[in-house]
Design a protein around this motif. Structure first.
Motif, PDB file in Angstrom:
ATOM      1  N   GLU A  84      -6.352   0.868 -10.543  1.00 23.63           N
ATOM      2  CA  GLU A  84      -4.988   1.116 -10.064  1.00 23.63           C
ATOM      3  C   GLU A  84      -4.317  -0.242  -9.955  1.00 23.63           C
ATOM      4  O   GLU A  84      -4.795  -1.111  -9.242  1.00 23.63           O
ATOM      5  CB  GLU A  84      -5.056   1.819  -8.714  1.00 23.63           C
ATOM      6  CG  GLU A  84      -3.747   2.305  -8.191  1.00 23.63           C
ATOM      7  CD  GLU A  84      -3.912   3.179  -6.950  1.00 23.63           C
ATOM      8  OE1 GLU A  84      -2.979   3.940  -6.672  1.00 23.63           O
ATOM      9  OE2 GLU A  84      -4.949   3.097  -6.261  1.00 23.63           O
ATOM     10  N   ILE A 120       3.368   1.157 -11.607  1.00 20.97           N
ATOM     11  CA  ILE A 120       1.961   1.390 -11.289  1.00 20.97           C
ATOM     12  C   ILE A 120       1.325   2.117 -12.463  1.00 20.97           C
ATOM     13  O   ILE A 120       1.890   3.067 -12.992  1.00 20.97           O
ATOM     14  CB  ILE A 120       1.792   2.236 -10.012  1.00 20.97           C
ATOM     15  CG1 ILE A 120       2.236   1.442  -8.787  1.00 20.97           C
ATOM     16  CG2 ILE A 120       0.335   2.693  -9.850  1.00 20.97           C
ATOM     17  CD1 ILE A 120       2.096   2.193  -7.477  1.00 20.97           C
ATOM     18  N   SER A 165       0.816  -1.214   0.000  1.00 21.81           N
ATOM     19  CA  SER A 165       0.000   0.000   0.000  1.00 21.81           C
ATOM     20  C   SER A 165       0.854   1.270   0.000  1.00 21.81           C
ATOM     21  O   SER A 165       0.391   2.326  -0.444  1.00 21.81           O
ATOM     22  CB  SER A 165      -0.976   0.005   1.172  1.00 21.81           C
ATOM     23  OG  SER A 165      -0.290  -0.135   2.394  1.00 21.81           O
ATOM     24  N   CYS A 221      -0.495  -2.482  -9.837  1.00 18.77           N
ATOM     25  CA  CYS A 221       0.950  -2.442  -9.623  1.00 18.77           C
ATOM     26  C   CYS A 221       1.577  -3.780  -9.995  1.00 18.77           C
ATOM     27  O   CYS A 221       1.047  -4.838  -9.652  1.00 18.77           O
ATOM     28  CB  CYS A 221       1.270  -2.115  -8.170  1.00 18.77           C
ATOM     29  SG  CYS A 221       3.035  -1.856  -7.862  1.00 18.77           S
ATOM     30  N   VAL A 253      -2.463   3.867 -13.405  1.00 18.34           N
ATOM     31  CA  VAL A 253      -3.784   4.258 -12.914  1.00 18.34           C
ATOM     32  C   VAL A 253      -4.599   4.799 -14.079  1.00 18.34           C
ATOM     33  O   VAL A 253      -4.074   5.510 -14.931  1.00 18.34           O
ATOM     34  CB  VAL A 253      -3.725   5.299 -11.766  1.00 18.34           C
ATOM     35  CG1 VAL A 253      -3.049   4.725 -10.547  1.00 18.34           C
ATOM     36  CG2 VAL A 253      -3.032   6.569 -12.197  1.00 18.34           C
ATOM     37  N   TYR A 296       3.409   1.796  -1.937  1.00 24.38           N
ATOM     38  CA  TYR A 296       3.639   2.122  -3.346  1.00 24.38           C
ATOM     39  C   TYR A 296       2.506   3.019  -3.860  1.00 24.38           C
ATOM     40  O   TYR A 296       2.738   4.020  -4.516  1.00 24.38           O
ATOM     41  CB  TYR A 296       3.683   0.859  -4.206  1.00 24.38           C
ATOM     42  CG  TYR A 296       4.903  -0.002  -4.015  1.00 24.38           C
ATOM     43  CD1 TYR A 296       6.007   0.128  -4.851  1.00 24.38           C
ATOM     44  CD2 TYR A 296       4.942  -0.981  -3.027  1.00 24.38           C
ATOM     45  CE1 TYR A 296       7.124  -0.683  -4.708  1.00 24.38           C
ATOM     46  CE2 TYR A 296       6.051  -1.799  -2.876  1.00 24.38           C
ATOM     47  CZ  TYR A 296       7.133  -1.645  -3.708  1.00 24.38           C
ATOM     48  OH  TYR A 296       8.228  -2.443  -3.564  1.00 24.38           O
ATOM     49  N   TYR A 297       1.275   2.620  -3.545  1.00 26.21           N
ATOM     50  CA  TYR A 297       0.107   3.375  -4.016  1.00 26.21           C
ATOM     51  C   TYR A 297       0.058   4.775  -3.388  1.00 26.21           C
ATOM     52  O   TYR A 297      -0.263   5.749  -4.066  1.00 26.21           O
ATOM     53  CB  TYR A 297      -1.181   2.615  -3.714  1.00 26.21           C
ATOM     54  CG  TYR A 297      -1.283   1.303  -4.466  1.00 26.21           C
ATOM     55  CD1 TYR A 297      -1.523   1.287  -5.838  1.00 26.21           C
ATOM     56  CD2 TYR A 297      -1.133   0.091  -3.806  1.00 26.21           C
ATOM     57  CE1 TYR A 297      -1.618   0.087  -6.527  1.00 26.21           C
ATOM     58  CE2 TYR A 297      -1.228  -1.109  -4.493  1.00 26.21           C
ATOM     59  CZ  TYR A 297      -1.470  -1.108  -5.853  1.00 26.21           C
ATOM     60  OH  TYR A 297      -1.559  -2.296  -6.536  1.00 26.21           O
ATOM     61  N   ASP A 298       0.372   4.854  -2.094  1.00 26.38           N
ATOM     62  CA  ASP A 298       0.375   6.155  -1.417  1.00 26.38           C
ATOM     63  C   ASP A 298       1.428   7.087  -2.007  1.00 26.38           C
ATOM     64  O   ASP A 298       1.166   8.268  -2.249  1.00 26.38           O
ATOM     65  CB  ASP A 298       0.641   5.990   0.084  1.00 26.38           C
ATOM     66  CG  ASP A 298      -0.490   5.295   0.817  1.00 26.38           C
ATOM     67  OD1 ASP A 298      -1.623   5.244   0.296  1.00 26.38           O
ATOM     68  OD2 ASP A 298      -0.238   4.784   1.928  1.00 26.38           O
TER      69      ASP A 298
END
Length: 141
Positions: free
Chosen positions: A56, A103, A20, A58, A105, A22-24
């Motif tokens: 999203e 990633i 998580s 990854c 999106v 990575y997404y943040d």
């Protein structure tokens, strides 16, 4: 390109970057870049629009540890000409430019008053996304 400063709280029990994080990190980088190209929080408030994600995803290639020297390269991969839909790509790279994660999106703009998609995107947002860095294989949809 943005150099990352990783925190202890970004790690998982295996002592590498938790998924998580990575997404943040990518989300913050997107907002920072939008701001650089004039798509500021103030503009979005004035236009009553905000970004909304549909997908999203990854791909994790190599571990990232607390002391890893990593940077993110963020670019526009695809976009409708009216900027109502876009795909942004984030590459997490080492100092040697080895890919650690990728990633992608897919998103659009939501009218924050009507709670519906804003199509087309406001002119100021279209203009900002036209200046956003693009991948070598960027394409208009």
């Amino acid at each position: 390109m943005k150099n990352l400063s990783l925190r202890w709280s970004d790690l998982d029990p295996n002592f590498h970057l938790r998924h998580s994080s990575y997404y943040d990190l990518a989300a913050q980088e997107r907002i920072d870049i939008l701001h650089q190209y004039g798509i500021t929080i103030e503009l979005m408030k004035a236009e009553n629009v905000g970004p909304v994600l549909f997908k999203e995803q990854c791909e994790f290639k190599r571990e990232i540890h607390l002391n890893s020297r990593i940077h993110i390269v963020t670019k526009l991969l695809k976009m409708k000409r009216d900027a109502s839909f876009w795909v942004i790509q984030h590459e997490f790279l080492s100092e040697e430019d080895k890919l650690h994660a990728l990633i992608k999106v897919e998103g659009s703009w939501i009218d924050t008053v009507k709670r519906k998609l804003a199509r087309p995107a406001p002119e100021a947002i279209q203009s900002g996304l036209e200046r956003f860095p693009k991948t070598e294989d960027f394409e208009y949809l």
